[in-house]
Design a protein around this motif. Structure first.
Motif, PDB file in Angstrom:
ATOM      1  N   ALA A  54      -5.724  -3.553 -16.859  1.00 15.39           N
ATOM      2  CA  ALA A  54      -4.718  -2.649 -17.431  1.00 15.39           C
ATOM      3  C   ALA A  54      -4.954  -1.223 -16.946  1.00 15.39           C
ATOM      4  CB  ALA A  54      -4.766  -2.710 -18.958  1.00 15.39           C
ATOM      5  N   GLU A  55      -6.218  -0.803 -16.872  1.00 14.86           N
ATOM      6  CA  GLU A  55      -6.512   0.545 -16.390  1.00 14.86           C
ATOM      7  C   GLU A  55      -6.150   0.693 -14.918  1.00 14.86           C
ATOM      8  OE1 GLU A  55     -10.194   2.216 -19.108  1.00 14.86           O
ATOM      9  OE2 GLU A  55     -10.647   0.732 -17.562  1.00 14.86           O
ATOM     10  N   ARG A  56      -6.403  -0.339 -14.116  1.00  9.74           N
ATOM     11  CA  ARG A  56      -6.005  -0.266 -12.706  1.00  9.74           C
ATOM     12  C   ARG A  56      -4.496  -0.071 -12.580  1.00  9.74           C
ATOM     13  NH1 ARG A  56      -9.067  -4.659  -8.888  1.00  9.74           N
ATOM     14  NH2 ARG A  56      -7.569  -3.778  -7.411  1.00  9.74           N
ATOM     15  N   HIS A  57      -3.733  -0.772 -13.391  1.00  4.84           N
ATOM     16  CA  HIS A  57      -2.283  -0.589 -13.376  1.00  4.84           C
ATOM     17  C   HIS A  57      -1.912   0.838 -13.797  1.00  4.84           C
ATOM     18  CE1 HIS A  57      -1.460  -5.184 -13.893  1.00  4.84           C
ATOM     19  NE2 HIS A  57      -1.676  -4.843 -12.637  1.00  4.84           N
ATOM     20  N   GLN A  58      -2.563   1.338 -14.841  1.00  3.30           N
ATOM     21  CA  GLN A  58      -2.261   2.684 -15.330  1.00  3.30           C
ATOM     22  C   GLN A  58      -2.582   3.746 -14.281  1.00  3.30           C
ATOM     23  OE1 GLN A  58      -4.672   2.820 -18.867  1.00  3.30           O
ATOM     24  NE2 GLN A  58      -3.287   1.531 -20.047  1.00  3.30           N
ATOM     25  N   VAL A  59      -3.700   3.571 -13.590  1.00  3.61           N
ATOM     26  CA  VAL A  59      -4.093   4.525 -12.557  1.00  3.61           C
ATOM     27  C   VAL A  59      -3.044   4.571 -11.448  1.00  3.61           C
ATOM     28  CG1 VAL A  59      -5.741   4.799 -10.653  1.00  3.61           C
ATOM     29  CG2 VAL A  59      -6.575   4.541 -12.993  1.00  3.61           C
ATOM     30  N   VAL A  60      -2.578   3.408 -11.011  1.00  2.00           N
ATOM     31  CA  VAL A  60      -1.574   3.357  -9.949  1.00  2.00           C
ATOM     32  C   VAL A  60      -0.267   3.991 -10.416  1.00  2.00           C
ATOM     33  CG1 VAL A  60      -0.138   1.792  -8.574  1.00  2.00           C
ATOM     34  CG2 VAL A  60      -2.596   1.366  -8.809  1.00  2.00           C
ATOM     35  N   GLU A  61       0.155   3.663 -11.623  1.00  3.09           N
ATOM     36  CA  GLU A  61       1.407   4.216 -12.143  1.00  3.09           C
ATOM     37  C   GLU A  61       1.326   5.733 -12.284  1.00  3.09           C
ATOM     38  OE1 GLU A  61       2.019   2.056 -15.766  1.00  3.09           O
ATOM     39  OE2 GLU A  61       1.971   0.115 -14.710  1.00  3.09           O
ATOM     40  N   PHE A  62       0.205   6.219 -12.820  1.00  7.80           N
ATOM     41  CA  PHE A  62       0.054   7.669 -13.004  1.00  7.80           C
ATOM     42  C   PHE A  62       0.024   8.377 -11.655  1.00  7.80           C
ATOM     43  CE2 PHE A  62      -2.204  11.628 -13.515  1.00  7.80           C
ATOM     44  CZ  PHE A  62      -1.721  12.128 -14.714  1.00  7.80           C
ATOM     45  N   ALA A  63      -0.756   7.848 -10.714  1.00 11.22           N
ATOM     46  CA  ALA A  63      -0.860   8.481  -9.399  1.00 11.22           C
ATOM     47  C   ALA A  63       0.491   8.501  -8.701  1.00 11.22           C
ATOM     48  CB  ALA A  63      -1.891   7.758  -8.546  1.00 11.22           C
ATOM     49  N   SER A  64       1.217   7.405  -8.768  1.00  9.08           N
ATOM     50  CA  SER A  64       2.528   7.342  -8.129  1.00  9.08           C
ATOM     51  C   SER A  64       3.461   8.415  -8.679  1.00  9.08           C
ATOM     52  CB  SER A  64       3.139   5.951  -8.327  1.00  9.08           C
ATOM     53  OG  SER A  64       4.437   5.891  -7.762  1.00  9.08           O
ATOM     54  N   ASP A  65       3.490   8.550 -10.002  1.00 12.28           N
ATOM     55  CA  ASP A  65       4.352   9.557 -10.624  1.00 12.28           C
ATOM     56  C   ASP A  65       3.916  10.970 -10.256  1.00 12.28           C
ATOM     57  OD1 ASP A  65       5.851   7.567 -11.807  1.00 12.28           O
ATOM     58  OD2 ASP A  65       4.866   7.721 -13.758  1.00 12.28           O
ATOM     59  N   ALA A  66       2.606  11.212 -10.241  1.00 10.30           N
ATOM     60  CA  ALA A  66       2.109  12.561  -9.961  1.00 10.30           C
ATOM     61  C   ALA A  66       2.278  12.945  -8.492  1.00 10.30           C
ATOM     62  CB  ALA A  66       0.638  12.669 -10.367  1.00 10.30           C
ATOM     63  N   ILE A  67       2.102  11.999  -7.600  1.00  6.98           N
ATOM     64  CA  ILE A  67       2.280  12.274  -6.164  1.00  6.98           C
ATOM     65  C   ILE A  67       3.760  12.503  -5.868  1.00  6.98           C
ATOM     66  CG2 ILE A  67       2.053  11.318  -3.833  1.00  6.98           C
ATOM     67  CD1 ILE A  67      -0.399   9.723  -4.970  1.00  6.98           C
ATOM     68  N   ALA A  68       4.604  11.719  -6.499  1.00  9.72           N
ATOM     69  CA  ALA A  68       6.057  11.902  -6.431  1.00  9.72           C
ATOM     70  C   ALA A  68       6.572  11.992  -4.996  1.00  9.72           C
ATOM     71  CB  ALA A  68       6.470  13.145  -7.229  1.00  9.72           C
ATOM     72  N   GLY A  69       6.015  11.156  -4.130  1.00 10.86           N
ATOM     73  CA  GLY A  69       6.518  11.095  -2.766  1.00 10.86           C
ATOM     74  C   GLY A  69       6.089  12.231  -1.861  1.00 10.86           C
ATOM     75  N   ARG A  70       5.184  13.077  -2.321  1.00 10.38           N
ATOM     76  CA  ARG A  70       4.775  14.230  -1.508  1.00 10.38           C
ATOM     77  C   ARG A  70       3.811  13.864  -0.396  1.00 10.38           C
ATOM     78  NH1 ARG A  70       2.448  18.297  -5.786  1.00 10.38           N
ATOM     79  NH2 ARG A  70       1.864  16.325  -6.817  1.00 10.38           N
ATOM     80  N   ALA A  71       3.205  12.694  -0.477  1.00 15.67           N
ATOM     81  CA  ALA A  71       2.257  12.228   0.547  1.00 15.67           C
ATOM     82  C   ALA A  71       2.249  10.715   0.512  1.00 15.67           C
ATOM     83  CB  ALA A  71       0.854  12.774   0.266  1.00 15.67           C
ATOM     84  N   PRO A  72       1.918  10.065   1.632  1.00 13.57           N
ATOM     85  CA  PRO A  72       1.765   8.606   1.598  1.00 13.57           C
ATOM     86  C   PRO A  72       0.748   8.188   0.538  1.00 13.57           C
ATOM     87  CG  PRO A  72       1.779   9.411   3.848  1.00 13.57           C
ATOM     88  CD  PRO A  72       1.709  10.621   2.974  1.00 13.57           C
ATOM     89  N   PHE A  73       1.010   7.065  -0.103  1.00 17.28           N
ATOM     90  CA  PHE A  73       0.202   6.589  -1.222  1.00 17.28           C
ATOM     91  C   PHE A  73      -0.268   5.171  -0.920  1.00 17.28           C
ATOM     92  CE2 PHE A  73       0.504   4.875  -5.813  1.00 17.28           C
ATOM     93  CZ  PHE A  73      -0.846   5.110  -6.045  1.00 17.28           C
ATOM     94  N   ILE A  74      -1.576   5.018  -0.713  1.00 15.64           N
ATOM     95  CA  ILE A  74      -2.171   3.716  -0.428  1.00 15.64           C
ATOM     96  C   ILE A  74      -2.831   3.195  -1.698  1.00 15.64           C
ATOM     97  CG2 ILE A  74      -3.925   2.484   0.895  1.00 15.64           C
ATOM     98  CD1 ILE A  74      -3.464   4.475   3.148  1.00 15.64           C
ATOM     99  N   VAL A  75      -2.557   1.949  -2.025  1.00 17.84           N
ATOM    100  CA  VAL A  75      -3.104   1.348  -3.239  1.00 17.84           C
ATOM    101  C   VAL A  75      -4.109   0.259  -2.873  1.00 17.84           C
ATOM    102  CG1 VAL A  75      -2.576   0.061  -5.349  1.00 17.84           C
ATOM    103  CG2 VAL A  75      -1.018   1.853  -4.560  1.00 17.84           C
ATOM    104  N   GLY A  76      -5.287   0.341  -3.466  1.00 14.94           N
ATOM    105  CA  GLY A  76      -6.300  -0.696  -3.301  1.00 14.94           C
ATOM    106  C   GLY A  76      -5.962  -1.882  -4.182  1.00 14.94           C
ATOM    107  N   VAL A  77      -5.798  -3.050  -3.579  1.00 15.75           N
ATOM    108  CA  VAL A  77      -5.342  -4.233  -4.326  1.00 15.75           C
ATOM    109  C   VAL A  77      -6.358  -5.377  -4.269  1.00 15.75           C
ATOM    110  CG1 VAL A  77      -2.918  -3.629  -4.026  1.00 15.75           C
ATOM    111  CG2 VAL A  77      -4.013  -5.141  -2.355  1.00 15.75           C
ATOM    112  N   GLN A  78      -7.578  -5.094  -3.847  1.00  9.90           N
ATOM    113  CA  GLN A  78      -8.583  -6.154  -3.755  1.00  9.90           C
ATOM    114  C   GLN A  78      -8.746  -6.867  -5.089  1.00  9.90           C
ATOM    115  OE1 GLN A  78      -9.409  -2.910  -2.673  1.00  9.90           O
ATOM    116  NE2 GLN A  78      -9.877  -2.202  -4.733  1.00  9.90           N
ATOM    117  N   GLY A  79      -8.996  -8.178  -5.004  1.00  8.67           N
ATOM    118  CA  GLY A  79      -9.202  -8.968  -6.211  1.00  8.67           C
ATOM    119  C   GLY A  79     -10.312  -9.972  -6.035  1.00  8.67           C
ATOM    120  N   LEU A  80     -10.735 -10.546  -7.143  1.00  7.20           N
ATOM    121  CA  LEU A  80     -11.780 -11.566  -7.099  1.00  7.20           C
ATOM    122  C   LEU A  80     -11.309 -12.821  -6.384  1.00  7.20           C
ATOM    123  CD1 LEU A  80     -13.155 -11.163 -10.726  1.00  7.20           C
ATOM    124  CD2 LEU A  80     -14.344 -10.557  -8.610  1.00  7.20           C
ATOM    125  N   ASN A  81     -10.000 -13.009  -6.358  1.00  3.36           N
ATOM    126  CA  ASN A  81      -9.437 -14.119  -5.602  1.00  3.36           C
ATOM    127  C   ASN A  81      -8.022 -13.736  -5.176  1.00  3.36           C
ATOM    128  OD1 ASN A  81      -7.641 -14.683  -7.802  1.00  3.36           O
ATOM    129  ND2 ASN A  81      -9.217 -15.935  -8.775  1.00  3.36           N
TER     130      ASN A  81
END
Length: 304
Positions: A54-81
């Motif tokens: 849930a925190e990983r989702h919140q971090v991505v959502e918050f960062a996306s809103d705060a960046i607001a398209g001003r710079a490319p946004f790369i999201v780390g999506v690694q998982g246990l599987n």
């Protein structure tokens, strides 16, 4: 094309260990003021492994809103599987990820066949995919040849973030072995080898922490052809980057706290190494070597 200094965002916490969203917003504005070419989260330097899903989702959502398209946004999506990584990737794409980045499955390592399927599945999101080649114990180091083979399996697998030693030789080998599938290789290691990585053909670096304003200058000077000035700044940074190599997130957060970017230097990583009084005195003294390259709005504040 993705290229330049793509800062990995720290996950800021308050003194009690909860995510500090005010500091998160300040950190993004610090990076924008520094002129970063892109932003990345959550990655190893973001302490992603201490975050709940849930925190990983919140971090991505918050960062996306705060960046607001001003710079490319790369999201780390690694998982246990693969299934878990796909869930993170789908969420990232819903929140304006420019590109996706993933280490191989960690904790329980995937077979070579499963690894190919893992990256093949992540390549289906119509976003550039970056393979993060991180060192053990969390990462599963892949050879340059194995990385090049993965780049060839799907068109959207386009970039490598190379962090395994010897980093510089691996960058050269990846570029030499590539048959036209690699759009670029990013370096890591706090940006310690930035100029040498660029000389070997790297497209940029993904550093973390409070020296990004100087690192953006190094990259921009190098690309403008002023390699001598780029190297001069790089040499000034090296003593502090040596501390970053030893203390990792603890160093990065401490420096950003002292610069007023974060409200607290709190680190969740259970294996963190905290700076002691002698370390702090050394960092204070070494700051004088790089102070002139810092953004004026974010000086290194004295304590007390």
């Amino acid at each position: 094309m993705l290229a330049g200094i793509y800062q990995i965002l720290q996950t800021p916490f308050d003194d009690g260990g909860a995510i500090d969203w005010e500091s998160f917003a300040k950190q993004i504005e610090f990076c924008m003021a520094a002129g970063v070419h892109g932003l990345v989260t959550p990655a190893l330097a973001s302490e992603f492994f201490t975050l709940s899903d849930a925190e990983r989702h919140q971090v991505v959502e918050f960062a996306s809103d705060a960046i607001a398209g001003r710079a490319p946004f790369i999201v780390g999506v690694q998982g246990l599987n693969q299934r878990i990584a796909l869930e993170f990737a789908e969420h990232a794409c819903k929140h304006d990820a420019t590109a996706l980045m993933a280490m191989p499955p960690y904790l329980r390592k995937a077979s070579k066949l499963d690894l190919r399927e893992y990256y093949r599945a992540l390549a289906q999101f119509e976003r550039p995919l970056i393979i993060q080649n991180a060192p053990a114990p969390i990462g599963t180091p892949l050879s340059p040849r194995e990385l090049v083979e993965l780049l060839a399996i799907e068109d959207n697998i386009l970039y490598i973030k190379e962090e395994t030693n010897p980093i510089l030789q691996h960058i050269s080998q990846i570029i030499a072995l590539d048959s036209g599938n690699c759009a670029g290789v990013f370096g890591g290691a706090n940006g310690s080898y930035l100029v040498d990585e660029l000389k070997r053909g790297a497209c940029g670096n993904m550093p973390a922490g409070g020296l990004v304003d100087a690192q953006v200058q190094i990259y921009n000077l190098y690309r403008a052809g002023d390699i001598e000035r780029a190297e001069r700044i790089s040499y000034r940074l090296l003593p502090l980057l040596n501390y970053a190599t030893v203390y990792g997130v603890s160093f990065h957060k401490y420096l950003m706290w002292r610069r007023g970017v974060l409200n607290s230097p709190f680190v969740r990583d259970p294996q963190k190494i905290s700076l002691d009084a002698d370390d702090i005195r050394a960092v204070e003294a070494l700051w004088s070597l790089v102070a002139e390259y810092a953004i004026a709005e974010y000086p290194f504040e004295t304590l007390g």
